[in-house]
Design a protein around this motif. Sequence first.
Motif, PDB file in Angstrom:
ATOM      1  N   ILE A  61      -2.244 -13.950   4.694  1.00  0.00           N
ATOM      2  CA  ILE A  61      -2.593 -12.551   4.958  1.00  0.00           C
ATOM      3  C   ILE A  61      -2.290 -11.753   3.699  1.00  0.00           C
ATOM      4  O   ILE A  61      -1.169 -11.783   3.193  1.00  0.00           O
ATOM      5  N   ASN A  62      -3.293 -11.032   3.200  1.00  0.00           N
ATOM      6  CA  ASN A  62      -3.113 -10.172   2.043  1.00  0.00           C
ATOM      7  C   ASN A  62      -2.565  -8.831   2.532  1.00  0.00           C
ATOM      8  O   ASN A  62      -3.188  -8.155   3.342  1.00  0.00           O
ATOM      9  N   LEU A  63      -1.406  -8.432   2.027  1.00  0.00           N
ATOM     10  CA  LEU A  63      -0.701  -7.242   2.498  1.00  0.00           C
ATOM     11  C   LEU A  63      -1.014  -5.983   1.698  1.00  0.00           C
ATOM     12  O   LEU A  63      -0.477  -4.914   2.010  1.00  0.00           O
ATOM     13  N   THR A  64      -1.871  -6.055   0.694  1.00  0.00           N
ATOM     14  CA  THR A  64      -2.114  -4.891  -0.168  1.00  0.00           C
ATOM     15  C   THR A  64      -2.719  -3.725   0.588  1.00  0.00           C
ATOM     16  O   THR A  64      -2.415  -2.570   0.297  1.00  0.00           O
ATOM     17  N   GLU A  65      -3.589  -3.983   1.567  1.00  0.00           N
ATOM     18  CA  GLU A  65      -4.212  -2.876   2.291  1.00  0.00           C
ATOM     19  C   GLU A  65      -3.197  -2.073   3.110  1.00  0.00           C
ATOM     20  O   GLU A  65      -3.390  -0.899   3.351  1.00  0.00           O
ATOM     21  N   LEU A  66      -2.094  -2.682   3.505  1.00  0.00           N
ATOM     22  CA  LEU A  66      -1.069  -1.973   4.272  1.00  0.00           C
ATOM     23  C   LEU A  66      -0.200  -1.088   3.382  1.00  0.00           C
ATOM     24  O   LEU A  66       0.427  -0.152   3.865  1.00  0.00           O
ATOM     25  N   LEU A  67      -0.139  -1.390   2.106  1.00  0.00           N
ATOM     26  CA  LEU A  67       0.726  -0.646   1.201  1.00  0.00           C
ATOM     27  C   LEU A  67       0.099   0.669   0.743  1.00  0.00           C
ATOM     28  O   LEU A  67       0.751   1.454   0.058  1.00  0.00           O
ATOM     29  N   ASP A  75      10.623  -6.781   1.935  1.00  0.00           N
ATOM     30  CA  ASP A  75      10.774  -5.890   0.791  1.00  0.00           C
ATOM     31  C   ASP A  75       9.904  -6.419  -0.330  1.00  0.00           C
ATOM     32  O   ASP A  75      10.239  -7.408  -0.979  1.00  0.00           O
ATOM     33  N   LEU A  76       8.771  -5.787  -0.540  1.00  0.00           N
ATOM     34  CA  LEU A  76       7.847  -6.222  -1.588  1.00  0.00           C
ATOM     35  C   LEU A  76       8.148  -5.553  -2.924  1.00  0.00           C
ATOM     36  O   LEU A  76       7.448  -5.795  -3.904  1.00  0.00           O
ATOM     37  N   GLY A  77       9.198  -4.745  -2.980  1.00  0.00           N
ATOM     38  CA  GLY A  77       9.589  -4.079  -4.222  1.00  0.00           C
ATOM     39  C   GLY A  77      10.293  -5.016  -5.180  1.00  0.00           C
ATOM     40  O   GLY A  77      10.328  -4.772  -6.381  1.00  0.00           O
ATOM     41  N   GLU A  78      10.887  -6.085  -4.667  1.00  0.00           N
ATOM     42  CA  GLU A  78      11.575  -7.048  -5.514  1.00  0.00           C
ATOM     43  C   GLU A  78      10.560  -7.925  -6.227  1.00  0.00           C
ATOM     44  O   GLU A  78       9.588  -8.378  -5.624  1.00  0.00           O
ATOM     45  N   ASP A 107       8.998 -11.378  -7.787  1.00  0.00           N
ATOM     46  CA  ASP A 107       9.036 -12.753  -7.278  1.00  0.00           C
ATOM     47  C   ASP A 107      10.188 -13.548  -7.870  1.00  0.00           C
ATOM     48  O   ASP A 107      10.785 -14.387  -7.198  1.00  0.00           O
ATOM     49  N   GLU A 108      10.542 -13.284  -9.132  1.00  0.00           N
ATOM     50  CA  GLU A 108      11.629 -14.026  -9.781  1.00  0.00           C
ATOM     51  C   GLU A 108      12.970 -13.731  -9.103  1.00  0.00           C
ATOM     52  O   GLU A 108      13.792 -14.615  -8.912  1.00  0.00           O
ATOM     53  N   GLU A 109      13.193 -12.460  -8.740  1.00  0.00           N
ATOM     54  CA  GLU A 109      14.434 -12.084  -8.051  1.00  0.00           C
ATOM     55  C   GLU A 109      14.487 -12.711  -6.656  1.00  0.00           C
ATOM     56  O   GLU A 109      15.534 -13.160  -6.211  1.00  0.00           O
ATOM     57  N   ARG A 110      13.349 -12.706  -5.967  1.00  0.00           N
ATOM     58  CA  ARG A 110      13.292 -13.296  -4.630  1.00  0.00           C
ATOM     59  C   ARG A 110      13.568 -14.793  -4.670  1.00  0.00           C
ATOM     60  O   ARG A 110      14.178 -15.336  -3.765  1.00  0.00           O
ATOM     61  N   ALA A 111      13.132 -15.466  -5.718  1.00  0.00           N
ATOM     62  CA  ALA A 111      13.335 -16.913  -5.842  1.00  0.00           C
ATOM     63  C   ALA A 111      14.806 -17.259  -6.023  1.00  0.00           C
ATOM     64  O   ALA A 111      15.260 -18.313  -5.592  1.00  0.00           O
ATOM     65  N   LYS A 112      15.590 -16.372  -6.647  1.00  0.00           N
ATOM     66  CA  LYS A 112      17.016 -16.614  -6.867  1.00  0.00           C
ATOM     67  C   LYS A 112      17.836 -16.413  -5.600  1.00  0.00           C
ATOM     68  O   LYS A 112      18.893 -17.004  -5.454  1.00  0.00           O
ATOM     69  N   TYR A 126       8.012 -17.272   2.277  1.00  0.00           N
ATOM     70  CA  TYR A 126       6.651 -17.228   2.799  1.00  0.00           C
ATOM     71  C   TYR A 126       5.879 -16.025   2.262  1.00  0.00           C
ATOM     72  O   TYR A 126       4.737 -15.815   2.626  1.00  0.00           O
ATOM     73  N   VAL A 127       6.511 -15.242   1.382  1.00  0.00           N
ATOM     74  CA  VAL A 127       5.834 -14.112   0.747  1.00  0.00           C
ATOM     75  C   VAL A 127       5.765 -14.382  -0.749  1.00  0.00           C
ATOM     76  O   VAL A 127       6.779 -14.645  -1.396  1.00  0.00           O
ATOM     77  N   SER A 128       4.547 -14.318  -1.278  1.00  0.00           N
ATOM     78  CA  SER A 128       4.338 -14.488  -2.701  1.00  0.00           C
ATOM     79  C   SER A 128       3.419 -13.356  -3.153  1.00  0.00           C
ATOM     80  O   SER A 128       2.303 -13.235  -2.644  1.00  0.00           O
ATOM     81  N   SER A 129       3.903 -12.542  -4.083  1.00  0.00           N
ATOM     82  CA  SER A 129       3.189 -11.323  -4.491  1.00  0.00           C
ATOM     83  C   SER A 129       2.930 -10.473  -3.257  1.00  0.00           C
ATOM     84  O   SER A 129       3.854 -10.026  -2.636  1.00  0.00           O
TER      85      SER A 129
END
Length: 177
Positions: free
Chosen positions: A3-9, A89-92, A94-99, A106-109
């Motif tokens: 699911i692409n979440l950009t339209e909700l933002l 929280d999509l503000g973080e 991807d590198e921070e989320r991976a740590k 299950y969220v990427s970009s």
Amino acid sequence: MIINLTELLSSEGKEKTYTCDFGPDTFRAPDGSVYDIIAREPVTLRIRNLGDRKLFMEGKAGITLSIPCSRCLEAVPTPFQIQIEEELDLGEPDEERAKDPDAQHYVSSYNLDVDQLLCNELLSALPMKVLCKEDCQGICNRCGTNLNYGTCSCDRSSPDPRMSAIQDIFQQFKDLC
């Protein structure tokens, strides 16, 4: 399903409901066990924009796995009703989320992988032990007969381990005679 979440933002308070199917035919547990998915209900997710690039997700799904009985290894249909309530929280980056060990993998970009989300939820819902019935007899540890359906002629008496030294002495006397 992705699911692409950009339209909700685009605006705070925007909300959308998604209905999709759980894709895989099997579920792989971290210990390497593979369970067949024998029934599934569509996944329903309602996602709402909370502002500041945060989303609130709630939903439900129904999945039935075929899990072997812990005693006799017969396949047991095991239903799961999954309830989802998460804040994303999509503000973080991807590198921070991976740590972060508690990160939402299950969220990427701006893409939400529904199959991975449900797999994560199933992992936390898996029971420690599955039994086909409360009084399951299991299998014979010598010949493998399912004791729920019949008996075998194997000697299932287990000697007391504290008496093993004495039994060795009796065995030596039996060998001498």
